[in-house]
Each structure stands twice: as C-alpha cells, then as structure tokens.
Design an enzyme around this catalytic site. Structure first.
Site, PDB file in Angstrom:
ATOM      1  N   SER C  51       0.467  -1.298  -0.142  1.00  0.00           N
ATOM      2  CA  SER C  51       0.120   0.019  -0.121  1.00  0.00           C
ATOM      3  C   SER C  51       0.643   1.326  -0.133  1.00  0.00           C
ATOM      4  O   SER C  51       1.916   1.244   0.271  1.00  0.00           O
ATOM      5  CB  SER C  51      -0.936  -0.209   1.239  1.00  0.00           C
ATOM      6  OG  SER C  51      -1.117   1.589   1.774  1.00  0.00           O
ATOM      7  N   GLY C  52       0.569   1.748  -1.425  1.00  0.00           N
ATOM      8  CA  GLY C  52       1.237   3.230  -1.354  1.00  0.00           C
ATOM      9  C   GLY C  52       1.178   4.751   0.418  1.00  0.00           C
ATOM     10  O   GLY C  52       1.580   4.708   0.404  1.00  0.00           O
ATOM     11  N   LEU C  53      -0.398   4.865   0.943  1.00  0.00           N
ATOM     12  CA  LEU C  53      -0.534   5.160   2.341  1.00  0.00           C
ATOM     13  C   LEU C  53       0.153   4.609   2.986  1.00  0.00           C
ATOM     14  O   LEU C  53       0.919   5.135   4.292  1.00  0.00           O
ATOM     15  CB  LEU C  53      -2.276   4.650   2.920  1.00  0.00           C
ATOM     16  CG  LEU C  53      -2.556   4.388   4.011  1.00  0.00           C
ATOM     17  CD1 LEU C  53      -2.185   6.739   3.629  1.00  0.00           C
ATOM     18  CD2 LEU C  53      -3.793   4.836   4.134  1.00  0.00           C
ATOM     19  N   ASP C  63       1.443  10.602   2.260  1.00  0.00           N
ATOM     20  CA  ASP C  63       1.371   9.895   0.977  1.00  0.00           C
ATOM     21  C   ASP C  63       1.265  11.168  -0.464  1.00  0.00           C
ATOM     22  O   ASP C  63      -0.064  10.953  -1.506  1.00  0.00           O
ATOM     23  CB  ASP C  63      -0.422   8.987   1.033  1.00  0.00           C
ATOM     24  CG  ASP C  63      -0.603   7.967  -0.045  1.00  0.00           C
ATOM     25  OD1 ASP C  63       0.274   7.884  -0.564  1.00  0.00           O
ATOM     26  OD2 ASP C  63      -1.908   7.223  -0.035  1.00  0.00           O
ATOM     27  N   ASP C  90       0.813  -0.869  -5.340  1.00  0.00           N
ATOM     28  CA  ASP C  90       0.331   0.069  -4.918  1.00  0.00           C
ATOM     29  C   ASP C  90       0.932   1.357  -5.701  1.00  0.00           C
ATOM     30  O   ASP C  90       2.169   2.287  -4.815  1.00  0.00           O
ATOM     31  CB  ASP C  90      -0.188   0.779  -4.098  1.00  0.00           C
ATOM     32  CG  ASP C  90      -0.757   2.360  -3.986  1.00  0.00           C
ATOM     33  OD1 ASP C  90      -1.538   2.215  -4.852  1.00  0.00           O
ATOM     34  OD2 ASP C  90      -1.843   2.688  -2.999  1.00  0.00           O
ATOM     35  N   ASP C  92       0.724   4.392  -6.878  1.00  0.00           N
ATOM     36  CA  ASP C  92      -0.080   6.138  -7.159  1.00  0.00           C
ATOM     37  C   ASP C  92      -0.214   6.450  -9.149  1.00  0.00           C
ATOM     38  O   ASP C  92      -1.183   5.217  -9.252  1.00  0.00           O
ATOM     39  CB  ASP C  92       1.267   6.391  -6.935  1.00  0.00           C
ATOM     40  CG  ASP C  92       0.919   6.265  -5.439  1.00  0.00           C
ATOM     41  OD1 ASP C  92       0.515   5.941  -4.813  1.00  0.00           O
ATOM     42  OD2 ASP C  92       2.195   7.090  -5.211  1.00  0.00           O
ATOM     43  N   GLU C 119      -3.535   4.807 -10.844  1.00  0.00           N
ATOM     44  CA  GLU C 119      -4.521   5.267 -10.843  1.00  0.00           C
ATOM     45  C   GLU C 119      -4.337   6.554 -11.685  1.00  0.00           C
ATOM     46  O   GLU C 119      -3.476   6.641 -12.030  1.00  0.00           O
ATOM     47  CB  GLU C 119      -4.958   6.106  -9.749  1.00  0.00           C
ATOM     48  CG  GLU C 119      -3.653   6.766  -8.642  1.00  0.00           C
ATOM     49  CD  GLU C 119      -3.407   6.811  -6.934  1.00  0.00           C
ATOM     50  OE1 GLU C 119      -3.442   5.527  -6.843  1.00  0.00           O
ATOM     51  OE2 GLU C 119      -4.100   8.163  -6.495  1.00  0.00           O
ATOM     52  N   LYS C 125       0.672  12.572  -6.341  1.00  0.00           N
ATOM     53  CA  LYS C 125      -0.309  12.412  -5.918  1.00  0.00           C
ATOM     54  C   LYS C 125      -0.831  12.931  -4.181  1.00  0.00           C
ATOM     55  O   LYS C 125      -0.680  13.223  -3.871  1.00  0.00           O
ATOM     56  CB  LYS C 125      -0.980  10.492  -5.796  1.00  0.00           C
ATOM     57  CG  LYS C 125      -0.437  10.277  -4.563  1.00  0.00           C
ATOM     58  CD  LYS C 125      -0.526   8.247  -4.737  1.00  0.00           C
ATOM     59  CE  LYS C 125      -1.336   8.704  -3.264  1.00  0.00           C
ATOM     60  NZ  LYS C 125      -2.077   6.998  -3.444  1.00  0.00           N
ATOM     61  N   ASN C 127      -3.628  11.323  -1.498  1.00  0.00           N
ATOM     62  CA  ASN C 127      -4.391  10.134  -0.368  1.00  0.00           C
ATOM     63  C   ASN C 127      -5.729  10.286  -0.907  1.00  0.00           C
ATOM     64  O   ASN C 127      -6.362  11.000  -1.202  1.00  0.00           O
ATOM     65  CB  ASN C 127      -4.158   9.861   0.676  1.00  0.00           C
ATOM     66  CG  ASN C 127      -4.886   8.109   0.862  1.00  0.00           C
ATOM     67  OD1 ASN C 127      -5.945   8.399   1.170  1.00  0.00           O
ATOM     68  ND2 ASN C 127      -4.523   7.699   0.642  1.00  0.00           N
ATOM     69  N   SER C 128      -6.654   9.159  -1.998  1.00  0.00           N
ATOM     70  CA  SER C 128      -7.900   9.482  -2.664  1.00  0.00           C
ATOM     71  C   SER C 128      -8.718   9.789  -1.271  1.00  0.00           C
ATOM     72  O   SER C 128      -9.806  10.241  -1.307  1.00  0.00           O
ATOM     73  CB  SER C 128      -8.183   7.959  -2.876  1.00  0.00           C
ATOM     74  OG  SER C 128      -7.463   7.366  -3.916  1.00  0.00           O
ATOM     75  N   ARG C 164      -6.776   1.968 -11.820  1.00  0.00           N
ATOM     76  CA  ARG C 164      -7.483   2.300 -10.621  1.00  0.00           C
ATOM     77  C   ARG C 164      -8.345   3.459 -10.941  1.00  0.00           C
ATOM     78  O   ARG C 164      -7.785   4.097 -11.472  1.00  0.00           O
ATOM     79  CB  ARG C 164      -6.456   2.437  -9.445  1.00  0.00           C
ATOM     80  CG  ARG C 164      -7.683   2.517  -8.387  1.00  0.00           C
ATOM     81  CD  ARG C 164      -6.446   3.359  -7.766  1.00  0.00           C
ATOM     82  NE  ARG C 164      -6.569   3.881  -6.220  1.00  0.00           N
ATOM     83  CZ  ARG C 164      -5.948   4.142  -4.964  1.00  0.00           C
ATOM     84  NH1 ARG C 164      -5.061   3.508  -5.037  1.00  0.00           N
ATOM     85  NH2 ARG C 164      -6.253   4.797  -4.374  1.00  0.00           N
ATOM     86  N   HIS C 195     -12.284   2.449  -7.171  1.00  0.00           N
ATOM     87  CA  HIS C 195     -12.547   2.635  -5.783  1.00  0.00           C
ATOM     88  C   HIS C 195     -13.087   3.567  -5.642  1.00  0.00           C
ATOM     89  O   HIS C 195     -14.214   4.135  -6.455  1.00  0.00           O
ATOM     90  CB  HIS C 195     -11.064   3.511  -5.838  1.00  0.00           C
ATOM     91  CG  HIS C 195     -10.910   3.150  -4.712  1.00  0.00           C
ATOM     92  ND1 HIS C 195     -11.274   3.263  -3.314  1.00  0.00           N
ATOM     93  CD2 HIS C 195      -9.623   4.012  -4.179  1.00  0.00           C
ATOM     94  CE1 HIS C 195     -10.242   3.022  -2.208  1.00  0.00           C
ATOM     95  NE2 HIS C 195      -8.951   3.590  -1.936  1.00  0.00           N
TER      96      HIS C 195
END
Lengths: 310, 310, 310, 310
Positions: C51-53, C63, C90, C92, C119, C125, C127-128, C164, C195
């Site tokens: 996970s990028g986070l 992130d 992940d 990004d 994504e 980026k 975080n979403s 993504r 997502h």
C-alpha cells in the site's frame, strides 16, 4: 574543548551567493560525479554545475527524470563530499510540485549542496535542446508558489534558488521571458537563469538590457558558445555556466581509448597518454587514508589485524 | 499470446560463461557507469569489467569499501541497463562473509549482472597496488566456504563466480598461489583470476604453466602491460581484463578540457574536439524515447498535455 | 548439472494472475515492509498489497510522493525477498508519465514484484480519502497510453497492471467510471480496481452490475467495510484488498505499549503481551543462517574466525 | 533579513548529550522507522533508540549486516525527519574499520542523528542474544583507534559515540569488561554501554559499582527486565534503553489482526480496535501539507492545476 561548533570556513551556500553577487562575471563548470567534481575544483573553478544532462548521461539514462530524485541526490552528495567549492544543482522542475521542492531543498542542504536551479517546465522534463518548442511551460503563479515554498524551506539563508526561464526555449518572446523572470524574482528567486537555444546571443542580450538588476542573471552558452565572453560581461551577466563540456570531453576520450584497445588488443599505445593509476589514487584522496591508518592503528585488514597479533 | 516467457537471447550470464570457455583469448574492458559501459559495448567488446577502483574513483571515494555495497549495486545496475553484453563485477571480498556474498549474488542476478569476482582478502579491502605486501589474505577454508555459498545462492547456473588469488600481490610464492587457486576451483569457482603487480609476466607465466586447466584463467595486465598479448595467448590465458583505462582516459581528457576553459574563459577552443551534445543524446538512447512518445501519445509534458487539450 | 534454468515454482506474477482469474473471490492484505509482509504470508494470505499509504506512513512521510519511487522500490524489494506469495504494488500514478511507468515495470519485475496498480490521477498524488473531489483525473487517452507502455515494457507476460479508476472518488458518475474502465481494459489493463470512498457499496455494485466481465474487478472496502463479504462475492468481484489494516493495528499496539513503558518506567507490564525476541529472530529467518554457518564453515565473526585459528 | 543562520533550538546531539549527563536516570525507546519514531516521541520519550535488531527485522532481514549501511542510514534519516528528539543509532561494529566509522559519523551528522553506539565485535555482526559465547571480540587497541577516528570525524562536538562492551555477552569476566570500558572511555567514548544477556542484573551491578564515573553508563535490560528500575537508578546508571519492545508489540498486533481478517474474511471484527485512517494521516503530518497547499497555491494536482485553469 569548547562545545560551540565553529565552522572553519564560510558555508558553501555563502560561497555560491558571493559568486552570484560579486559584481563581476563568474564561471562555474559542469561535473557529473565525485571524480569530475574534484577535477573541476582542482582546475580553479569557484563552483560546480551539477548538470541534469550530464548526471543522467553518466547514469546511462535519458534527461527525462528517468533517474529518481534520490538517485540524483546521492550522486550530488558524492560530488559535495569530494570538493570544497559550492555546487549548484540543476534540479529540473524540482521533481514535482512545491512540496517536492521543499523536500529537495531540505535534503540538498543536509548534503552540503549550495543551491538549486529549477525551471518553469512540467515534470517529467525533457532536455531543452530537444523539441523545445513543443514543451509546455509551467503556470507562472504555480511556479512562483514553488519558489516561495523552496525559500521558506531552506534553513541556511544563503542557500540559493535560481529560477530558470524557459520561455525563449519554448518559442515565446523576450517580453514573456522578462515577465516571468520578474515574477520569479519577486517570489524570492536569488537569481534568474535565462536560457536560449539559439546560436546567437541576441535575445538574451535584449533580455539583459531590459532587466532591472533586481537579481543576478545567469546564462548557459552551450549553443551560442562562439559569442565572446566579454559580450556577456558587458551585458551585465553575473554567472556563466559551462554546462556539459566535462562529460563531453570524457566521452570523446573514452571512445578513442576504448576503440584503440579493442582494435590493437594491447595497452602499449594508450598507456602514455592516459592518467597513471597513481593519479587516480591521488584524486581519490588515498594519501589521507594512508596517514589515517597510521594515526588510528589500522591497516589494510584493519578489522582483524590486531586480533591476529593478539 | 503465449504465457511462457521466451527470452529473446541467451542470458548475459551465459554470454560471460561462453567468453570464459571459448578456447581462445578474450578481452573485457573497464567501465564505471552507464555511459562508459555503453561506450565499451559500442567499441565491440564482448564484456565489461565493473572495476572496483574505477567505480570508487567515479564516486570520488577510495577503493576501500567507502561506498556501500548497495551503492555499488545501484551503479552496476545502471551499467547493465545501458548495455547488452555481460558485466563481471569486481566484488572485492564479497563485502563481508559467506552470507553477505550470498545476498550479493542474488542481487546481482536480479540486476542482470553476469558474474562477480571475489578476492581472498579481508573486508574492508585496500587496492592491490597499495602496500600489497602488508595485506593479509583470507583463510583458504573460509574463502572456499564463501565460494560454495555463492555458488549455492545463484539461480541461473551460468552466473559466474571468479576467484581472485592475491597471493602474489601479498608477496607469497607461485606455489601458494597455485594451492589457493586449486582449492578455490574445487570449491566451485568458475574461473581463477591470478593477479600480480610485478612489471613482468614471469610469475603468472609460471603459474599458468603449472595450472591443470580445470578452470579458465583470467589476468589483469595493468602493471605488466608491455608484455605482448600473444604471450598471454600462448600461456593459455582465457580472459584479459583491461581494468582501468577507460576512467584513466576520461580523467586526462577532463583535466585538459576543464583547465583550458578555466584559463581561456571561452568554449571556442574546446568545442571542436569534444563530443557534440547530440552525441550525448544518442548515447543516452534519446531516439527511442522520441519514438515511444509517438507510440504512447505522450510528449515532453506528457503527464498533462492531453489534459490541457481536453 | 544442466545449464538450463528450471524455476522450481510458477512465477509470482503467474500466481497473482491466477488469483485474479480464479473465478472466486480472493483476498490480499496490506503490508508495508519485509516484516509485515512475512506476517501476512504466514497468516495464509495468497497475496500482498504493498500500500502506498502504509508504505509512506511507515517511512514517516505523507502519501503524496514524498518518498522517491526508488525508495518505494527498495521497500517493496525487501518485502518480495521476505515472502513467496505475489505482491501487488500500489504504484500511485506510475510516478510520472508513460516512460516513468515503463521504467517502473521493468524494475518491479527484476525485484520479483508480481504486478502494479496505477490510478488515473496526476503526479504528485494525494491520498484518495483526502479532498478527493478536488483532485483532477488524468486524461483518458494519456492514461491508456501509459497502460499500453507498461504492458509493452513487461518481460513476463504474467506481470499484471491493474488500472485503478478514481472517477467515483473525484465525484464523477458510475457511467464515467465505466467508460474509463472499459478504455483502460481495452488498452491492456489486466484488471480494473474500482475505488470509492462512500460508506456504502451502492455505486460499485451498480458499476459491477454493468461491467461486461472483460477483465476482473478489484475493490478496496476501506470505507464500506461493513458491507458483508458475500455481497462482494455476489457482485462478481474477483479480488478484495484489505488495504491498510496491518499498519493501523501496528500503530495502535505501538502507541499503547510505548505509552505504558513511558509511564511505568518498566517492562514488566508489557513483556508478556508482546512477541518474545525469539519470535523476532524466527520471523527474520535466523534459523536458516545458523544452518548455513555450519554448511559454509562460517560463524559470528566469519570473516576472521578461520584466520585466527590458522 | 540577517544572513547568519540561527538555529531555533539546541541541536539534537546536544539534547542527547544532556540526556547522558543529566545526573538522573533517563530512558530512550526503540523505533525502527519514521512511523514508530513519531509514536515514541509522542509518548513523551526524550530520545529514540534506532535498534539494529528492530531495523533489520522491519526490513525482513537478519541482524547480521544483511542490509547495507546506507540502507540503515536511509531508514534512520526518515526517523530523524519525522521527529525532534535525538536518535541514538545502534551502529553495530561501525560497519567495518575506523575508516568506515569516520564515514558513518559524518553521514549520521548530516542526517540529524545525534549519536551512534558501536560494539566491540567483528563485522559482519551477529545479534548478542544468539550464541554470544562463540562471538569473538575486537582487539582493544583496534577498537580504541576506531573510537578516536570517529570522535575526530564529528563536526558537532556534541555528537555522541557510545562504546558498547560485549565482554559479558561473550563470556568474559566483569574485570575484562571494566578494562575494556576504561580503555574505550580513555579513547574518547562519550558513554559506555555495558551489555549482558543474563537474566540477572548482578554482573552489571558489579560493573557499575566498580566504575569510576569517568563517563555515563548505559544499559539495555532486555533479558533482566524484571529488575526494578530503582535498582538501575541506585546503581548509578545514566540511561536505560528499552531496546526492541516497539517492534515486538507491532508484531503481536499485526499477527492477531491479520489472522483474524484472514479467518473471518471481513473487517468488521477489527475496525474498532485499530487506529482509524485519519490517525494515520495525522501521524504522517498531513495537516501541515493541507495548510501548505493553501499557502503556496498548490493542490492535489498541483503540477498542472493552474495550467488547466489558465
């Protein structure tokens, strides 16, 4: 022993700032690794240009942000470790947005790099000499925010952020270039690098003539190299960057030597015209290590030598 | 689309093994970064020597394990990415014990490096041409364990581990060198590099004459460079490493060019004798990127270009 | 000994592809370093989400691409080295344009990473789950070019590129999300990650109901976690990513333990509820090293032990 | 604007020195990445122990110098960036000889690490709790040379070098430990870490009683953790290192959470007992970035946003 740290010399950032503000034409020279940096310093240059083109070429990748920013950081750290004169890093676009630049500035300071030059293009970058007209420029406000963020991030007030104006490269007018330069200076840039890929100095000369002197001007005469240096001096330029000639000279020499060895299958033809191994050792600073071994009781197999005697 | 991966060419490790086993005298040439590696390949060499001396010199540090093994790994990865011919890494002592070598071998394989040469000295190492007599050698059994560990760690059976015998460097006899070489071969070494810093080839010639041929012999004629290459051929040597002449030629050229620019304050004197910028672009593989931009719809500011048009 | 390399097991990329194509609901679990990756594998998960986070949180940065892509690469390499199950990174936005993604894919393959999820947002980026509505999406054509470039770059046909779709995150409609997903699949994406940050599964359910099944669907139920897993199953989802719960559980435990030790100034209260040191050694694979020391004749001070005896 | 750099607070090295010299028992706590470092700081600890065991465990490798020293350096840099309190790095043997330590000290200073602890064993190291008796110790003179080299290399006089005495670990007497400690202090060590793996504090108590107080004593009560802390205080210990409990608590929590998710195939059982995503964002420092975006005009897609509006 006093507990106050007294630096023995002014910081490298201070030295770069003094170069920019000296009031006379100064010169810095490209290097791309620790070895070439030391050679540039030994030749008497007062500063080093860590060129994005030369660094990427040395890595064997393209000047399009193929190496990561931490790989560039590591290369420039080796360069700073090998030299005492200030290094100005060609930082492309800052490798992202204002936040990436803040992080870069902090890291450059910790590595002893004196300043960074950022250009008003978009990440990932393309070298200015490749299809320059097709390359979009950064928005002025966004780029000014990036400069302000970088300036706010630096701990040493002497660390320099040089704003590189790519307007002429991208086919815009001298007036657009001046508007951008003025905005970048107002945002905090310590100097403006006005770049061009024309074979003549004319546009930059017009730019310099119209410049208000609010900050020093920097140029990179790669394409208009035949312009006499006094023309730059009279135009009021503060700093000339010889931007890629170190790596270019290395390429030519390596190609010639390697081809000859390949063809002749012997070293006899080249031995006398290349640096001896002892010169490589000297450039690496080997004598200091030999002295240190005496001082600290170590030797070639220091981790174990004393134990063996015990 | 088939789901079986079919490599288009034999592995680089296979190519290195074929060089060692070709039955004729072969040559590989030093490189120290992606750029010089490409130059060596373009000159027609069938393999590259990633020299510890040249790599450390390029970094601007000493040939005494000042750069970490992962920094060396990253440099040699750039070299492997830039070329198709096999690379043999000068892996010093393996950067520690048998376990460090296992890890190194695995990492080298993943980076596309074809083989590693390890020497029977102690970590941290000192260059063989510096006070060689004072340098203790590794214990034979311990070094054999290291070789076995390295061989057991490799995934590709063609990956080569070359055992470098430093006995002559350290002032021991040809017989001691032969005993060590035989032990290393028995432990699994794919070739033996017999090193010397004498100006004559005599000791190595005696070594080669007494060698049983159980594995190929490799030499590094840096000091006895005036020996005619046919003498190596007749002695039954399999591979000659021209170990540091690429970086030495670069040093001489950079020193000359940089000094001249420093003194003359102009590029006009050097422009015609150094590679043009376009040659740097070519060596970086820029044309491929220009083609790819057409294929994938990107361009200089690819991350945003299409968005701007939208 | 045969000179043909025979891998002992299907590649990790093949294993990831089989997970995506198994025809039943599969699960992969977040990890953020070698240690947590091994824990995820030992728990029985058939795959790992890098996970990028979680990776950025573990580094202690945001992130927002503060860590460079090579720093992420190194972290995921440690994860791949510590485990046998496939890892999906992940990635990004791919850390730049199509060319940066090509380079990333090549490097991930060499590190044994099975796939990458990219994504349709812009570099750097965010975080979403942070101000998602304000985040601009990538242009569809540009993102499709990136996917095609990535697919063309991979050497192993099983390496997976998961596209993504951030349309729902950014406040666009299910229809826009479907259009994008279809375009990405047509460009070569091996799966689509749809997502959402809504607390309900409704939008994704509508998306899945309208999906033509041309490639597997992947979801990340961080926000709509209370939806029963059978709902995902019935919706035809192929892969569920539990995206950040490993690091979140570590945070809670570390905060509690560290605070208690701080307050009580003793370990007696915590010793019994935390893993013993021997469990750390086991997770590090220490027993294998102890065995190897016997096999290769080394020991704790292996570099010198035999020498001392000599 | 003044051009003199005025640090806003005493250096981290000064803060570590003050901890060692405070005259009362102080405590520092293990962390192994930026995230755990921040958690340790937030719990109120005045310093952080960057444990070699915990760092290697987090990487997923063994505590035997499998990660390179620059990989360790990068990890500890992330930790220093994430916190304000001083970090003492568990520097194993200094990763080589005196020269490697000099280089390490310089690099640690540039990364904002306050001190390094080095132990009198051989490279590559083995964890003290594994077959300690079999581990050879460094020669005293050689280790003293290493300490002197490290002290001479530091630029900030407050940077601390802690000498870790492994004599008790290796089965030697308290007297041998005292002789070594005294020699190391005389060579310049700022403190002595006396280590033991016995379950009782007896040997260290005898050591402390016989110590002349010429420099502070540091202990690591991992094995004799049930000894009341006041016993350490009365023995005149200056600093206690809680050396691995942060990572051990993380392991237990991650194992439990990951197993439960694996078995239940849902997050509903774990969601309430683990940190929310917002807590991860907070620990990453996300609020500062949101503020900065307002200040510098950037946003999620900052590199391009303004351009799109233009």
């Amino acid at each position: 022993m006093t507990t106050t740290r007294m630096p023995k010399r002014p910081s490298k950032a201070r030295a770069l700032r003094q170069l920019l503000d000296s009031g006379q034409l100064e010169f810095i020279m490209e290097a791309h690794n620790g070895l070439s940096a030391r050679i540039v310093e030994e030749a008497g240059f007062a500063g080093i240009w860590a060129s994005g083109l030369a660094l990427s070429a040395a890595f064997g990748v393209r000047d399009s942000n193929e190496a990561s920013w931490t790989q560039v950081l590591e290369a420039v750290e080796f360069m700073a470790d090998a030299t005492e004169v200030p290094i100005l890093l060609d930082g492309d676009t800052g490798y992202g947005n204002f936040n990436n630049l803040r992080r870069l500035v902090t890291k450059l300071e910790s590595r002893g790099v004196a300043g960074v030059c950022i250009e008003d293009k978009l990440f990932p970058k393309t070298n200015s000499f490749i299809d320059g007209e097709r390359q979009p420029l950064a928005d002025v406000d966004e780029f000014c925010g990036k400069i302000r963020a970088g300036k706010d991030a630096q701990a040493d007030p002497d660390f320099c952020i040089v704003a590189r104006v790519e307007a002429l490269i991208a086919g815009w007018s001298v007036e657009e270039a001046l508007d951008r330069a003025k905005a970048y200076q107002a945002a905090g840039a310590d100097a403006v690098l006005i770049h061009d890929k024309a074979r003549s100095f004319d546009n930059i000369q017009r730019f310099a003539a119209a410049w208000d002197g609010s900050c020093p001007l920097v140029i990179v005469p790669t394409k208009y190299y035949s312009t006499p240096t006094d023309v730059f001096r009279k135009a009021g330029i503060s700093l000339v960057i010889w931007a890629n000639h170190t790596v270019r000279s290395a390429v030519t020499a390596m190609q010639r030597t390697v081809r000859e060895i390949r063809e002749t299958e012997t070293l006899t033809g080249v031995e006398d015209r290349i640096a001896p191994v002892s010169e490589i050792f000297r450039l690496q600073g080997d004598p200091e290590l030999r002295e240190a071994e005496k001082r600290y009781g170590g030797d070639a197999g220091a981790a174990t030598h004393a134990l063996v005697l015990a």
